[in-house]
Design an enzyme around this catalytic site. Structure first.
Site, mmCIF file in Angstrom:
data_model
loop_
_atom_site.group_PDB
_atom_site.id
_atom_site.type_symbol
_atom_site.label_atom_id
_atom_site.label_comp_id
_atom_site.label_asym_id
_atom_site.label_seq_id
_atom_site.Cartn_x
_atom_site.Cartn_y
_atom_site.Cartn_z
ATOM 1 N N ARG A 195 0.850 -1.182 0.000
ATOM 2 C CA ARG A 195 0.000 0.000 0.000
ATOM 3 C C ARG A 195 0.895 1.245 0.000
ATOM 4 O O ARG A 195 1.956 1.270 0.633
ATOM 5 C CB ARG A 195 -0.908 0.037 1.235
ATOM 6 C CG ARG A 195 -2.054 -0.961 1.178
ATOM 7 C CD ARG A 195 -3.093 -0.595 0.116
ATOM 8 N NE ARG A 195 -4.221 -1.517 0.076
ATOM 9 C CZ ARG A 195 -4.326 -2.565 -0.748
ATOM 10 N NH1 ARG A 195 -3.357 -2.834 -1.616
ATOM 11 N NH2 ARG A 195 -5.406 -3.326 -0.731
ATOM 12 N N HIS A 233 -0.811 -0.058 -9.773
ATOM 13 C CA HIS A 233 -1.528 -0.985 -8.866
ATOM 14 C C HIS A 233 -2.012 -2.219 -9.646
ATOM 15 O O HIS A 233 -3.221 -2.491 -9.716
ATOM 16 C CB HIS A 233 -2.699 -0.284 -8.170
ATOM 17 C CG HIS A 233 -3.163 -1.014 -6.935
ATOM 18 N ND1 HIS A 233 -3.574 -0.382 -5.794
ATOM 19 C CD2 HIS A 233 -3.276 -2.337 -6.660
ATOM 20 C CE1 HIS A 233 -3.938 -1.273 -4.890
ATOM 21 N NE2 HIS A 233 -3.759 -2.480 -5.405
HETATM 22 P P1 NDP Z 1 -1.907 -11.689 4.999
HETATM 23 O O1 NDP Z 1 -2.839 -11.149 5.996
HETATM 24 O O2 NDP Z 1 -2.057 -13.103 4.552
HETATM 25 O O3 NDP Z 1 -0.404 -11.533 5.512
HETATM 26 C C1 NDP Z 1 0.055 -10.393 6.161
HETATM 27 C C2 NDP Z 1 1.463 -10.653 6.666
HETATM 28 O O4 NDP Z 1 1.967 -9.442 7.235
HETATM 29 C C3 NDP Z 1 1.506 -11.711 7.771
HETATM 30 O O5 NDP Z 1 2.658 -12.519 7.628
HETATM 31 C C4 NDP Z 1 1.614 -10.881 9.048
HETATM 32 O O6 NDP Z 1 2.281 -11.525 10.103
HETATM 33 C C5 NDP Z 1 2.440 -9.719 8.554
HETATM 34 N N1 NDP Z 1 2.257 -8.546 9.417
HETATM 35 C C6 NDP Z 1 1.128 -7.848 9.656
HETATM 36 N N2 NDP Z 1 1.359 -6.848 10.529
HETATM 37 C C7 NDP Z 1 2.668 -6.925 10.856
HETATM 38 C C8 NDP Z 1 3.512 -6.180 11.700
HETATM 39 N N3 NDP Z 1 3.039 -5.145 12.423
HETATM 40 N N4 NDP Z 1 4.808 -6.536 11.799
HETATM 41 C C9 NDP Z 1 5.289 -7.585 11.087
HETATM 42 N N5 NDP Z 1 4.533 -8.330 10.251
HETATM 43 C C10 NDP Z 1 3.241 -8.006 10.140
HETATM 44 O O7 NDP Z 1 -1.977 -10.697 3.735
HETATM 45 P P2 NDP Z 1 -1.715 -11.025 2.197
HETATM 46 O O8 NDP Z 1 -0.395 -11.677 2.077
HETATM 47 O O9 NDP Z 1 -2.884 -11.712 1.602
HETATM 48 O O10 NDP Z 1 -1.682 -9.533 1.579
HETATM 49 C C11 NDP Z 1 -0.734 -8.588 1.995
HETATM 50 C C12 NDP Z 1 -1.037 -7.227 1.400
HETATM 51 O O11 NDP Z 1 -0.696 -7.189 0.015
HETATM 52 C C13 NDP Z 1 -2.499 -6.797 1.405
HETATM 53 O O12 NDP Z 1 -2.901 -6.356 2.681
HETATM 54 C C14 NDP Z 1 -2.503 -5.683 0.367
HETATM 55 O O13 NDP Z 1 -2.205 -4.459 1.008
HETATM 56 C C15 NDP Z 1 -1.366 -6.055 -0.570
HETATM 57 N N6 NDP Z 1 -1.846 -6.421 -1.906
HETATM 58 C C16 NDP Z 1 -1.451 -5.677 -2.985
HETATM 59 C C17 NDP Z 1 -1.852 -6.017 -4.247
HETATM 60 C C18 NDP Z 1 -1.394 -5.254 -5.454
HETATM 61 O O14 NDP Z 1 -1.882 -5.503 -6.563
HETATM 62 N N7 NDP Z 1 -0.472 -4.333 -5.308
HETATM 63 C C19 NDP Z 1 -2.735 -7.173 -4.502
HETATM 64 C C20 NDP Z 1 -3.074 -7.893 -3.299
HETATM 65 C C21 NDP Z 1 -2.652 -7.523 -2.062
HETATM 66 P P3 NDP Z 1 1.637 -12.829 10.823
HETATM 67 O O15 NDP Z 1 1.646 -13.907 9.756
HETATM 68 O O16 NDP Z 1 2.582 -13.144 11.916
HETATM 69 O O17 NDP Z 1 0.260 -12.440 11.240
HETATM 70 C C1 OXD Z 2 -5.717 -6.208 -3.029
HETATM 71 C C2 OXD Z 2 -5.244 -5.286 -4.030
HETATM 72 O O1 OXD Z 2 -5.649 -5.885 -1.849
HETATM 73 O O2 OXD Z 2 -5.562 -5.481 -5.221
HETATM 74 O O3 OXD Z 2 -6.169 -7.309 -3.403
HETATM 75 O O4 OXD Z 2 -4.485 -4.350 -3.745
#
Ligand code: NDP
Ligand code: OXD
Length: 309
Positions: A224, A272
């Site tokens: 993000r 994006h």
């Molecule tokens: P998940 O919820 O599956 O994973 C999030 C990860 O981040 C977990 O490993 C979590 O740790 C870690 N995390 C969260 N907060 C913290 C913190 N404070 N400190 C350290 N680690 C942290 O999310 P996804 O993998 O499905 O998606 C991640 C992000 O990717 C989405 O939220 C979105 O913003 C972005 N995205 C972007 C896209 C694009 O096209 N650019 C498309 C899709 C998604 P733990 O496992 O220990 O909980």
């Molecule tokens: C998502 C994205 O969060 O597209 O899936 O950014």
């Protein structure tokens, strides 16, 4: 009862067909053709107009078309009692892993350097190194980060990951929590951000973090825009602390035409597009959650609102 679809970016017809193959009797309403708002029992949404969900009196669940739910949670009118389910989908995961691999390979093979040299008609070689010479760190080892890490390992890169809790992923060195952030960053060639946007992670890509990377590291932000402190990135690129950055996400989207990132010689901008769900596979989770909602069973991938992801 009906399912509402509302997204400015996703193809409603493709989603309708994919959902109807699984739920032939589904009454799908495509925003803004909602019909009677009292009919809407669940909503499948990406960037819905603020206030839309709060205006549906019989809404029982919200299904996000995106993996990230930060924009939904920013809507103060979002009904607090409703389950909010995020998108987890194999096509989304695979396309994100592929995107991380492509940027890792680009930096590993110094293509950013050659693009800059081309602008100056400069013929200067950097001998290729094996992938094991490049250390890639992924912030966020969830659905997307873990899949990306596995693909990088399969390619032969050295891979580290940082998350809230420690992970066991073959070939990946796992770091957890704020106290292990510095050792995670210390020797990276490329840093990839795949964190959710929460109160804890907002602005995490800042000058203090960049200073902990080896000088000349490259940054890839696919998560993000608000993870990044934009002025700090420009400063780190100017000082050489960072050599290059690839940004797929921005504080303001679309990125305004006058934004300096568009013309920065050491920033690559993509609109994006790192990863998207194909309706054909994404509909599987939506149909399953719709079935569960009707059956009164627990829904899948419900967001922990207190944690923010
Ligand atoms: P998940 O919820 O599956 O994973 C999030 C990860 O981040 C977990 O490993 C979590 O740790 C870690 N995390 C969260 N907060 C913290 C913190 N404070 N400190 C350290 N680690 C942290 O999310 P996804 O993998 O499905 O998606 C991640 C992000 O990717 C989405 O939220 C979105 O913003 C972005 N995205 C972007 C896209 C694009 O096209 N650019 C498309 C899709 C998604 P733990 O496992 O220990 O909980
Ligand atoms: C998502 C994205 O969060 O597209 O899936 O950014």
């Amino acid at each position: 009862m009906a399912l509402l679809f509302a997204s400015p970016d996703d193809d409603p017809i493709a989603w309708r067909e994919a959902l109807r193959r699984r739920l032939p009797d589904l009454d799908l309403r495509i925003h803004p053709e909602i019909g009677d708002p009292r009919d809407i029992e669940a909503a499948l949404v990406w960037l819905p107009p603020p206030g839309l969900l709060a205006s549906l009196p019989n809404l029982r669940a919200i299904f996000s078309l995106g993996a990230g739910v930060d924009r939904l949670l920013e809507d103060r009118s979002l009904p607090a009692h409703l389950p909010l389910c995020r998108m987890v989908d194999p096509s989304l995961t695979a396309s994100m892993a592929e995107c991380v691999l492509v940027h890792a390979l680009r930096y590993h093979r110094d293509l950013d350097v050659y693009e800059a040299q081309q602008r100056r008609a400069l013929w200067r070689l950097r001998l290729p190194k094996p992938p094991s010479a490049t250390r890639i760190g992924i912030m966020g080892l969830g659905e997307l980060g873990a899949a990306a890490a596995r693909l990088l390992v399969a390619h032969g890169f050295r891979v580290k990951g940082w998350s809230r809790t420690r992970k066991r992923i073959e070939g990946v060195e796992s770091f957890a929590g704020p106290e292990e952030l510095a050792p995670f960053l210390a020797d990276l060639s490329v840093l990839v951000c795949l964190l959710p946007l929460t109160a804890e992670t907002r602005g995490i890509l800042n000058a203090r973090l960049f200073a902990r990377l080896p000088a000349g590291a490259r940054l890839v932000n696919l998560a993000r825009g608000a993870h990044l402190v934009e002025e700090d990135l420009v400063g780190a690129l100017e000082s050489g602390q960072l050599a290059h950055a690839t940004l797929d996400v921005f504080r303001e989207e679309p990125l305004p035409p006058t934004h300096p990132f568009w013309s920065h010689p050491r920033i690559t901008v993509t609109p994006h597009v790192a990863a998207y769900s194909l309706p054909e596979t994404g509909a599987e989770l939506v149909a399953e959650n719709w079935r569960r909602l009707q059956a009164g069973e627990p829904l899948l991938h419900v967001v922990d609102r207190a944690r923010g992801y």
